[in-house]
Motif scaffolding. Structure first.
Motif, PDB file in Angstrom:
ATOM      1  N   ASN A 218      43.473   1.772 -13.553  1.00  0.00           N
ATOM      2  CA  ASN A 218      42.938   2.567 -14.651  1.00  0.00           C
ATOM      3  C   ASN A 218      43.876   2.448 -15.847  1.00  0.00           C
ATOM      4  O   ASN A 218      45.070   2.767 -15.753  1.00  0.00           O
ATOM      5  CB  ASN A 218      42.794   4.027 -14.227  1.00  0.00           C
ATOM      6  N   GLU A 220      44.092   4.035 -18.565  1.00  0.00           N
ATOM      7  CA  GLU A 220      44.543   5.287 -19.191  1.00  0.00           C
ATOM      8  C   GLU A 220      45.509   6.035 -18.286  1.00  0.00           C
ATOM      9  O   GLU A 220      46.611   6.402 -18.705  1.00  0.00           O
ATOM     10  CB  GLU A 220      43.346   6.177 -19.525  1.00  0.00           C
ATOM     11  N   THR A 221      45.123   6.257 -17.033  1.00  0.00           N
ATOM     12  CA  THR A 221      45.948   7.053 -16.126  1.00  0.00           C
ATOM     13  C   THR A 221      46.934   6.214 -15.322  1.00  0.00           C
ATOM     14  O   THR A 221      47.848   6.764 -14.703  1.00  0.00           O
ATOM     15  CB  THR A 221      45.053   7.810 -15.138  1.00  0.00           C
ATOM     16  N   GLU A 223      46.311   4.920 -12.590  1.00  0.00           N
ATOM     17  CA  GLU A 223      45.971   5.060 -11.170  1.00  0.00           C
ATOM     18  C   GLU A 223      45.445   3.731 -10.640  1.00  0.00           C
ATOM     19  O   GLU A 223      44.675   3.031 -11.306  1.00  0.00           O
ATOM     20  CB  GLU A 223      44.912   6.143 -10.986  1.00  0.00           C
TER      21      GLU A 223
END
Length: 233
Positions: A218, A220-221, A223
């Motif tokens: 991910n 953005e995160t 993850e």
């Protein structure tokens, strides 16, 4: 260049060898990584992927008693460093890792390496680096039209949703095995990680496929979702 169907490319080629796919998910949220290995010999097929301690995977003999020669087949295909993910088909993963750790780029590392020492195939060394923003680099070190001299190609790609690039070691099966030709192939990326993984594994040749690694990161995160499939269980 035309954007190809990855499933069609794989299903039409009984032996692409080892392959790297880098790209971005169709929804634009994830960097996408795939690495697979195939094998024709008993020694090459006697392998599995397992996670290593540096954020990636290593190859390992499935049955240690049947391992004939670890040279060229036991290595770290995937390593992580400072938000970057390194993916290769050999021990040049560690060369890239070490050079990047010392502040150099992957190009500097690969200038010290060449194709594998497995004449007459001269198997190419293929490598990729995924950046924290999802952009990615690919490289292939190969023999010069089958001659024992090395030529090196480097490619840099901005990430675009639903698009990836596919680079593999062999054009097709043969004896000697012909090396990959041309630029990395632009391919469609679709589905979530499970759909993507299933598509790859299903379309790899049943007799020759050995192991598959996929990862969605991910953007953005940060993850990560990771999948590993081993034919040997």
């Amino acid at each position: 260049m035309e954007i190809k169907s990855l499933s069609a490319l794989l299903s039409a080629n009984s032996y692409p060898g080892r392959g790297i796919v880098l790209g971005k998910s169709k929804d634009g949220k994830n960097a996408v990584i795939a690495y697979f290995i195939m094998g024709r010999s008993v020694n090459s097929r006697n392998r599995i992927f397992e996670e290593n301690e540096r954020g990636g995977i290593r190859t390992k003999a499935f049955d240690e008693s049947k391992m004939e020669d670890p040279h060229l087949i036991i290595y770290n295909p995937v390593l992580k460093l400072d938000g970057k993910t390194i993916v290769t088909n050999g021990d040049q993963t560690d060369t890239i890792y070490d050079y990047m750790k010392d502040g150099h780029c992957y190009r500097h590392a690969l200038l010290t390496r060449e194709y594998e020492d497995d004449a007459p195939n001269y198997t190419p060394r293929i490598s990729g680096v995924v950046k924290p923003n999802g952009d990615y680099n690919l490289s292939i070190l190969k023999s010069n039209m089958g001659m024992p001299e090395c030529v090196r190609y480097f490619y840099e790609y901005p990430a675009h949703a639903g698009i990836g690039h596919f680079l593999h070691t062999y054009k097709c099966d043969g004896n000697p095995i012909p090396s990959f030709e041309g630029e990395p192939t632009p391919v469609e990326i679709s589905g979530d990680i499970d759909e993507f993984t299933d598509m790859l594994w299903t379309n790899l040749n049943e007799d020759n496929k050995v192991s598959l690694f996929t990862r969605f990161i991910n953007l953005e995160t940060k993850e990560e979702q990771t999948r590993i499939i081993n034919k040997n269980k």
